[in-house]
Write an enzyme that holds these catalytic residues in place. Structure first.
Site, mmCIF file in Angstrom:
data_model
loop_
_atom_site.group_PDB
_atom_site.id
_atom_site.type_symbol
_atom_site.label_atom_id
_atom_site.label_comp_id
_atom_site.label_asym_id
_atom_site.label_seq_id
_atom_site.Cartn_x
_atom_site.Cartn_y
_atom_site.Cartn_z
ATOM 1 N N GLU A 11 0.819 -1.207 0.000
ATOM 2 C CA GLU A 11 0.000 0.000 0.000
ATOM 3 C C GLU A 11 0.853 1.257 0.000
ATOM 4 O O GLU A 11 0.603 2.191 -0.775
ATOM 5 C CB GLU A 11 -0.935 -0.003 1.218
ATOM 6 C CG GLU A 11 -1.880 1.193 1.261
ATOM 7 C CD GLU A 11 -2.895 1.082 2.382
ATOM 8 O OE1 GLU A 11 -3.737 0.165 2.318
ATOM 9 O OE2 GLU A 11 -2.841 1.901 3.320
ATOM 10 N N ARG B 83 -5.154 33.124 -18.194
ATOM 11 C CA ARG B 83 -5.617 34.180 -17.298
ATOM 12 C C ARG B 83 -4.771 35.437 -17.508
ATOM 13 O O ARG B 83 -3.549 35.410 -17.350
ATOM 14 C CB ARG B 83 -5.506 33.713 -15.844
ATOM 15 C CG ARG B 83 -5.744 34.771 -14.791
ATOM 16 C CD ARG B 83 -7.167 35.265 -14.773
ATOM 17 N NE ARG B 83 -7.432 36.056 -13.569
ATOM 18 C CZ ARG B 83 -8.514 36.808 -13.408
ATOM 19 N NH1 ARG B 83 -9.423 36.881 -14.366
ATOM 20 N NH2 ARG B 83 -8.686 37.492 -12.290
ATOM 21 N N GLN C 27 7.075 36.234 -12.813
ATOM 22 C CA GLN C 27 7.957 35.285 -12.137
ATOM 23 C C GLN C 27 7.322 34.691 -10.884
ATOM 24 O O GLN C 27 7.552 33.512 -10.571
ATOM 25 C CB GLN C 27 9.279 35.955 -11.769
ATOM 26 C CG GLN C 27 10.246 36.090 -12.924
ATOM 27 C CD GLN C 27 11.622 36.531 -12.481
ATOM 28 O OE1 GLN C 27 11.798 36.975 -11.345
ATOM 29 N NE2 GLN C 27 12.593 36.409 -13.366
#
Length: 382
Positions: free
Chosen positions: A241, A267, A278
């Site tokens: 797991e 956007r 940046q």
């Protein structure tokens, strides 16, 4: 190490991503009928039995291929909870049966568990035995050719819909590691009762509940791995797991990172796409670095597991890296979207689904304890 996948595995992963996008994404909640419908589809696709030997209905994949498969599943299936349920079923239940089950047990359970006909759940955690797992209070007392179980398990993944439970109970109090025994118990067994599903912050598509045992009589041939082998069964399940399940989060992170890059390019603020600033581009680079670093650690653990090595250190480090990266990438993805980030969408969903990853399969603090102990540091186990 060479992490390049074979053309066959690469094609398989591409097919799984497409299949998951088309057929496995469901509502951000648990709905039993729809869950079963998708579960059977996942079984037919080979996801639910991926690492189980072919003679028992599985695909016989090794851990490296399994991580790639889980990443493909996490990338394609926006319902990370459903993907988590499938991985818990496979790695915490089917692999212990494969490794510790008798031939009769394997042939009785595994084909139907691999096909999606049945759902499995691993019941071990208790209210007072989470990280301190050997402090469990559930008891199994031998009575002729049966055991009688009493106790309550909590936070059991898949419990509300499970057909069979892998249950850990104390058979020899005071014997520590060798005092715990694992049982395979059908959901219809008298004395077994499942509580209502929990409401959770994330992984809402994965049903989780308590499991109660009240004078539950279990035939002795339902013992998995022999009396006193329960801790070994649990350790084996966690090995799989902690290494393979977290591939789901690699896929989910990559999916959200890709959508974030697209968003940053579309956007526009102050006359330019925000990706040109940046502050935005550097944050996205940091997201990529976290993802790729976590992926390297997880694949290293998978290589060790595939080779039969002791992957306690590598699996522990990978689990920490992947879960912490998932949380931070979720936060970054929300921050870069601004107000849109806190509305319903893939960014906020990733964060909600990532928070539990620092807790299940052993908390990250416990993973650090395990790694420290492997290095000869920290408190010794009693």
């Amino acid at each position: 190490m060479n992490f390049e996948l074979s053309p066959e595995i690469t094609a398989m992963c591409e097919a799984v991503t497409g299949f998951a996008q088309r057929d496995l994404t469901g509502p951000d909640s648990f709905e039993p009928i729809d869950f079963r419908r998708r579960w059977e589809l996942a079984g037919k696709q080979g996801i639910l039995g991926a690492t189980v030997p072919t003679q028992y209905g599985g695909s016989g994949l090794d851990a490296v291929a399994a991580v790639a498969l889980m990443e493909a599943l996490g990338s394609g299936c926006a319902d990370t909870g459903f993907a988590f349920s499938a991985a818990a079923h496979l790695f915490a239940c089917l692999m212990p049966i494969t490794e510790f089950g008798t031939e009769e047990q394997c042939r009785h359970w595994l084909p139907r568990l691999c096909s999606g006909e049945l759902v499995a759940a691993h019941a071990i955690t208790e209210a007072e035995a989470g990280s301190d797992i050997f402090n469990m209070s559930a008891r199994a007392v031998r009575d002729g050719d049966h055991y009688v179980l009493n106790g309550t398990k909590v936070f059991t993944t898949n419990a509300p819909i499970a057909d069979v439970f892998l249950v850990q109970a104390v058979t020899s109090p005071g014997s520590g590691f060798f005092g715990v025994t694992a049982f395979l118990i059908g959901a219809a067994t008298p004395g077994l009762r499942v509580g209502p599903p929990y409401a959770k912050i994330g992984l809402r598509g994965s049903p989780t509940a308590e499991v109660h045992f009240a004078d539950c009589r279990v035939p002795a041939d339902c013992v998995l791995g022999g009396e006193g082998a329960g801790a070994s069964v649990f350790t084996g399940s966690m090995k799989w797991e902690r290494t393979c399940l977290f591939g789901i989060y690699l896929g989910a992170m990559r999916r959200v990172l890709d959508s974030t890059i697209v968003y940053a390019g579309e956007r526009v603020q102050f006359g330019s796409p925000i990706g040109e600033f940046q502050a935005v581009s550097h944050r996205i680079v940091d997201m990529l670095a976290r993802l790729e670093s976590a992926a390297l650690l997880l694949n290293k653990a998978a290589v060790e597991l595939s080779r039969g090595g002791n992957c306690e250190v590598s699996a522990g480090l990978a689990k920490i890296a992947v879960s912490e990266a998932a949380v931070q990438i979720g936060l970054d993805a929300i921050q870069l979207r601004g107000a849109l980030g806190v509305t319903a969408g893939d960014a906020e969903t990733l964060l909600r689904d990532a928070v539990p990853s620092r807790i299940f399969s052993g908390t990250n603090e416990i993973q650090k304890n395990n790694v420290a102990r492997a290095l000869g540091l920290g408190r010794k186990r009693r």
